[in-house]
Motif scaffolding. Structure first.
Motif, PDB file in Angstrom:
ATOM      1  N   ALA A 146       0.843  -1.189   0.000  1.00 26.14           N
ATOM      2  CA  ALA A 146       0.000   0.000   0.000  1.00 26.14           C
ATOM      3  C   ALA A 146       0.880   1.241   0.000  1.00 26.14           C
ATOM      4  CB  ALA A 146      -0.912   0.003   1.219  1.00 26.14           C
ATOM      5  N   ILE A 147       0.501   2.252  -0.735  1.00 26.81           N
ATOM      6  CA  ILE A 147       1.312   3.467  -0.830  1.00 26.81           C
ATOM      7  C   ILE A 147       1.455   4.150   0.524  1.00 26.81           C
ATOM      8  CG2 ILE A 147       1.263   5.843  -1.724  1.00 26.81           C
ATOM      9  CD1 ILE A 147       0.379   4.650  -4.405  1.00 26.81           C
ATOM     10  N   ASP A 148       0.387   4.177   1.311  1.00 24.38           N
ATOM     11  CA  ASP A 148       0.422   4.876   2.595  1.00 24.38           C
ATOM     12  C   ASP A 148       1.146   4.091   3.684  1.00 24.38           C
ATOM     13  OD1 ASP A 148      -1.257   7.191   1.789  1.00 24.38           O
ATOM     14  OD2 ASP A 148      -2.758   5.631   1.489  1.00 24.38           O
ATOM     15  N   ASN A 149       1.182   2.773   3.530  1.00 27.89           N
ATOM     16  CA  ASN A 149       1.855   1.924   4.514  1.00 27.89           C
ATOM     17  C   ASN A 149       2.435   0.716   3.780  1.00 27.89           C
ATOM     18  OD1 ASN A 149       2.801   0.447   6.647  1.00 27.89           O
ATOM     19  ND2 ASN A 149       0.832   0.204   7.682  1.00 27.89           N
ATOM     20  N   PRO A 150       3.653   0.843   3.257  1.00 24.88           N
ATOM     21  CA  PRO A 150       4.243  -0.230   2.440  1.00 24.88           C
ATOM     22  C   PRO A 150       4.445  -1.553   3.178  1.00 24.88           C
ATOM     23  CG  PRO A 150       5.407   1.846   2.112  1.00 24.88           C
ATOM     24  CD  PRO A 150       4.509   2.046   3.287  1.00 24.88           C
ATOM     25  N   THR A 151       4.296  -1.557   4.499  1.00 25.54           N
ATOM     26  CA  THR A 151       4.422  -2.823   5.229  1.00 25.54           C
ATOM     27  C   THR A 151       3.144  -3.643   5.156  1.00 25.54           C
ATOM     28  OG1 THR A 151       3.704  -1.862   7.336  1.00 25.54           O
ATOM     29  CG2 THR A 151       6.070  -1.775   6.819  1.00 25.54           C
ATOM     30  N   THR A 152       2.086  -3.055   4.598  1.00 24.36           N
ATOM     31  CA  THR A 152       0.820  -3.776   4.427  1.00 24.36           C
ATOM     32  C   THR A 152       0.476  -3.871   2.946  1.00 24.36           C
ATOM     33  OG1 THR A 152      -0.556  -1.784   4.556  1.00 24.36           O
ATOM     34  CG2 THR A 152      -0.010  -2.885   6.634  1.00 24.36           C
ATOM     35  N   LYS A 153      -0.423  -4.764   2.624  1.00 23.56           N
ATOM     36  CA  LYS A 153      -0.864  -4.927   1.240  1.00 23.56           C
ATOM     37  C   LYS A 153      -2.001  -3.948   0.925  1.00 23.56           C
ATOM     38  CE  LYS A 153       0.250  -9.867   0.981  1.00 23.56           C
ATOM     39  NZ  LYS A 153      -0.289 -11.234   0.734  1.00 23.56           N
ATOM     40  N   VAL A 154      -2.145  -3.640  -0.351  1.00 17.56           N
ATOM     41  CA  VAL A 154      -3.235  -2.766  -0.786  1.00 17.56           C
ATOM     42  C   VAL A 154      -4.571  -3.302  -0.301  1.00 17.56           C
ATOM     43  CG1 VAL A 154      -4.536  -1.993  -2.811  1.00 17.56           C
ATOM     44  CG2 VAL A 154      -2.044  -1.826  -2.803  1.00 17.56           C
ATOM     45  N   ARG A 155      -4.789  -4.615  -0.405  1.00 14.96           N
ATOM     46  CA  ARG A 155      -6.083  -5.196  -0.030  1.00 14.96           C
ATOM     47  C   ARG A 155      -6.439  -4.919   1.429  1.00 14.96           C
ATOM     48  NH1 ARG A 155      -7.033 -10.192  -1.666  1.00 14.96           N
ATOM     49  NH2 ARG A 155      -5.262 -10.426  -3.097  1.00 14.96           N
ATOM     50  N   MET A 368      -4.884   5.326  -7.123  1.00 16.04           N
ATOM     51  CA  MET A 368      -6.291   5.564  -6.818  1.00 16.04           C
ATOM     52  C   MET A 368      -6.642   5.064  -5.423  1.00 16.04           C
ATOM     53  SD  MET A 368      -8.176   4.520 -10.423  1.00 16.04           S
ATOM     54  CE  MET A 368      -9.784   4.419  -9.622  1.00 16.04           C
ATOM     55  N   LEU A 369      -5.986   3.970  -5.006  1.00 18.96           N
ATOM     56  CA  LEU A 369      -6.281   3.343  -3.727  1.00 18.96           C
ATOM     57  C   LEU A 369      -5.419   3.879  -2.581  1.00 18.96           C
ATOM     58  CD1 LEU A 369      -6.762  -0.306  -5.006  1.00 18.96           C
ATOM     59  CD2 LEU A 369      -8.540   1.286  -4.262  1.00 18.96           C
ATOM     60  N   SER A 370      -4.660   4.932  -2.851  1.00 20.25           N
ATOM     61  CA  SER A 370      -3.953   5.616  -1.768  1.00 20.25           C
ATOM     62  C   SER A 370      -4.928   6.531  -1.047  1.00 20.25           C
ATOM     63  CB  SER A 370      -2.794   6.437  -2.323  1.00 20.25           C
ATOM     64  OG  SER A 370      -3.269   7.548  -3.076  1.00 20.25           O
ATOM     65  N   ARG A 371      -4.570   6.948   0.157  1.00 24.03           N
ATOM     66  CA  ARG A 371      -5.436   7.868   0.900  1.00 24.03           C
ATOM     67  C   ARG A 371      -5.614   9.182   0.134  1.00 24.03           C
ATOM     68  NH1 ARG A 371      -7.407   8.681   6.051  1.00 24.03           N
ATOM     69  NH2 ARG A 371      -7.574  10.850   6.717  1.00 24.03           N
ATOM     70  N   GLU A 372      -4.528   9.690  -0.437  1.00 28.11           N
ATOM     71  CA  GLU A 372      -4.610  10.945  -1.185  1.00 28.11           C
ATOM     72  C   GLU A 372      -5.493  10.796  -2.418  1.00 28.11           C
ATOM     73  OE1 GLU A 372      -1.665  14.348  -3.176  1.00 28.11           O
ATOM     74  OE2 GLU A 372      -0.809  12.501  -2.323  1.00 28.11           O
ATOM     75  N   GLY A 373      -5.331   9.682  -3.123  1.00 26.78           N
ATOM     76  CA  GLY A 373      -6.144   9.448  -4.308  1.00 26.78           C
ATOM     77  C   GLY A 373      -7.608   9.284  -3.989  1.00 26.78           C
ATOM     78  N   ALA A 374      -7.904   8.553  -2.913  1.00 23.82           N
ATOM     79  CA  ALA A 374      -9.293   8.312  -2.532  1.00 23.82           C
ATOM     80  C   ALA A 374      -9.944   9.565  -1.966  1.00 23.82           C
ATOM     81  CB  ALA A 374      -9.357   7.180  -1.516  1.00 23.82           C
ATOM     82  N   ARG A 375      -9.201  10.290  -1.164  1.00 21.66           N
ATOM     83  CA  ARG A 375      -9.727  11.522  -0.561  1.00 21.66           C
ATOM     84  C   ARG A 375     -10.021  12.566  -1.646  1.00 21.66           C
ATOM     85  NH1 ARG A 375      -9.704  12.771   4.771  1.00 21.66           N
ATOM     86  NH2 ARG A 375      -9.692  14.967   5.400  1.00 21.66           N
ATOM     87  N   GLY A 376      -9.103  12.668  -2.599  1.00 23.86           N
ATOM     88  CA  GLY A 376      -9.310  13.597  -3.700  1.00 23.86           C
ATOM     89  C   GLY A 376     -10.506  13.215  -4.548  1.00 23.86           C
TER      90      GLY A 376
END
Length: 472
Positions: A146-155, A368-376
């Motif tokens: 995940a872009i916001d937390n690379p230690t976790t998966k996008v899912r 798109m699935l980053s916090r910034e992408g989703a918030r925007g």
């Protein structure tokens, strides 16, 4: 309708196309029917910040359905995020309301875009695309850091059920991005002014419709010309409330007798009565925008739709109009409580298997699935995404506040369906036809159920149609 849409945009989800995907078989340009084509396109060096190996200078083409959600979320949020990472990459943006019509000749010629927002009344058949090897398996996207937390998966950053909502043949080929709630929409300011209350039962529904009709308004209307699925959603939600969500699982799975179960007949009969008593026949010839605008003008009280509606109508909504949504009314003996709603991930986004920049397409969806992408996205479209907590703290419109209250009240009583809409195109088209026939008084509830069962049986018996299955 939604960008949607079809949540759906809305959704999904949004709406589904009324015609076949193509006038000629996709297999004419597929390398191997029934399977996924090998990934193609430019490749760079994969690393911690570039999990898919995006080539820095590779062009990216994005095709967006420009419906209720608009396309500013792409041009002002998602595409700039991609450009910031890959400043040498040229991004081509295509916006259209005719997805299938626009892309049909391109798929036939092998010149396909990289990312597609597949929604609207002219959306493409995802199952047919997947069967012909045209879609990229998105498992690697959901398993990427995940872009916001690379230690976790996008899912791990997504609301439950998001990945599952895009499964075809057991694998995720679709990213359903918008979290959409469905129900009956109305102007809460108008209702407060007249002392009307949103109904909790069908008896209350008829009682308030009588008051609305006496005041000179059309109590209920839906767009029979181009979006009868707005109404069949309500029928199927009522059927699920009556008999439990298994009713819709059986419909999706083409189970014997699924359409003729008592719960489906009860729901069809209840809605047919609403159509007969409280809806003018002229609405069979009107589009969604025409009916929605009438509601904004104070001519229509209740309108069935998803939570993209408010944003779609923002240019036509007068000052003082306050969108609100209520669940479908309860029927006697319902297994699910009144607050139960259909809420789902919708608005399908695809990465093409034969595009020129597969890696870039996957990275675009990851952004798109980053916090910034989703918030925007929420700020530009007015709709909430499947990224958990991304909209926290954002000011919400009256409609979205109503949706939030609806979701809180529903708790775990969430109705999930209907996969058959994307799996079996001809069955969905038949449902549009029979929904109009039912609601505008040409057939009875029993006839509606028997006609739909006949089409489901024919679909099940047709060996040329790939069969799908869901368990929950």
């Amino acid at each position: 309708m939604s960008s949607h849409r079809d949540l759906s945009r809305r959704s999904l989800l949004h709406g589904l196309g009324a015609t076949a995907l193509f006038a000629f078989p996709l297999s004419a340009c597929a390398t191997s029917g029934g399977g996924q084509a090998p990934p193609t396109g430019a490749a760079g060096v994969a690393g911690p910040g570039n999990p898919f190996g995006v080539a820095a200078e590779a062009p990216l083409e994005v095709v967006i359905f420009k419906g209720g959600l608009g396309d500013e979320y792409a041009t002002a949020v998602h595409e700039p995020l991609y450009q910031a990472r890959y400043p040498k990459a040229k991004i081509k943006h295509v916006a259209t309301q005719q997805i299938a019509q626009t892309l049909q000749p391109r798929f036939a010629g092998g010149d396909v875009p990289d990312v597609i927002a597949n929604s609207g009344t002219d959306l493409m058949d995802n199952a047919a695309l997947q069967a012909e090897g045209q879609l990229l398996d998105l498992t690697q996207l959901f398993d990427a850091p995940a872009i916001d937390n690379p230690t976790t998966k996008v899912r791990d950053s997504l609301v439950p059920g998001t990945v599952e909502s895009g499964l075809i043949a057991g694998k995720p080929f679709v990213l359903n991005y918008v979290y959409t709630a469905y129900g009956l929409w109305y102007d809460s300011a108008l209702f407060a002014k007249n002392g009307w209350t949103a109904p909790k039962t069908f008896d209350e529904f008829k009682a308030v419709c009588d008051k609305i009709k006496a005041a000179g308004l059309v109590p209920f209307a839906y767009p029979g010309k181009n979006a009868p699925y707005y109404q069949y959603w309500m029928i199927l939600i009522s059927a699920a409330k009556s008999g439990g969500n298994q009713v819709l699982i059986d419909i999706d799975n083409l189970a014997d007798g699924a359409w003729t179960k008592p719960a489906v007949k009860q729901a069809a009969a209840a809605w047919a009565e609403i159509g007969a008593k409280y809806m003018d026949k002229s609405y069979e010839g009107l589009t969604h925008t025409e009916v929605q605008t009438q509601q904004n003008q104070g001519k229509v009280a209740f309108f069935p739709s998803g939570s993209w509606l408010e944003n779609e109508q923002k240019e036509q909504t007068p000052a003082g109009f306050a969108y609100a949504v209520t669940p479908t009314p309860s029927l006697p003996g319902d297994k699910l409580p009144f607050p139960a709603i259909r809420a789902a991930a919708g608005e399908g986004y695809l990465v093409t298997a034969k595009g020129k920049n597969n890696a870039g397409g996957l990275e675009y969806l990851r952004l798109m699935l980053s916090r910034e992408g989703a918030r925007g996205f929420t700020q530009k479209s007015g709709s909430v995404t499947v990224v958990r907590g991304a909209a926290d703290g954002l000011p919400l419109s009256p409609g979205n506040k109503s949706v939030a209250a609806l979701q809180t009240a529903a708790g775990n009583d969430i109705i999930t369906y209907s996969s058959f809409e994307g799996w079996y195109k001809e069955l969905e088209t038949e449902l549009r036809t029979q929904t109009n026939a039912l609601m505008f008084g040409r057939i009875s509830a029993d006839e509606f159920c028997s006609k739909m069962q006949a089409k489901a049986d024919a679909t099940k018996a047709d060996s040329s149609i790939p069969k799908q299955n869901r368990t929950s």
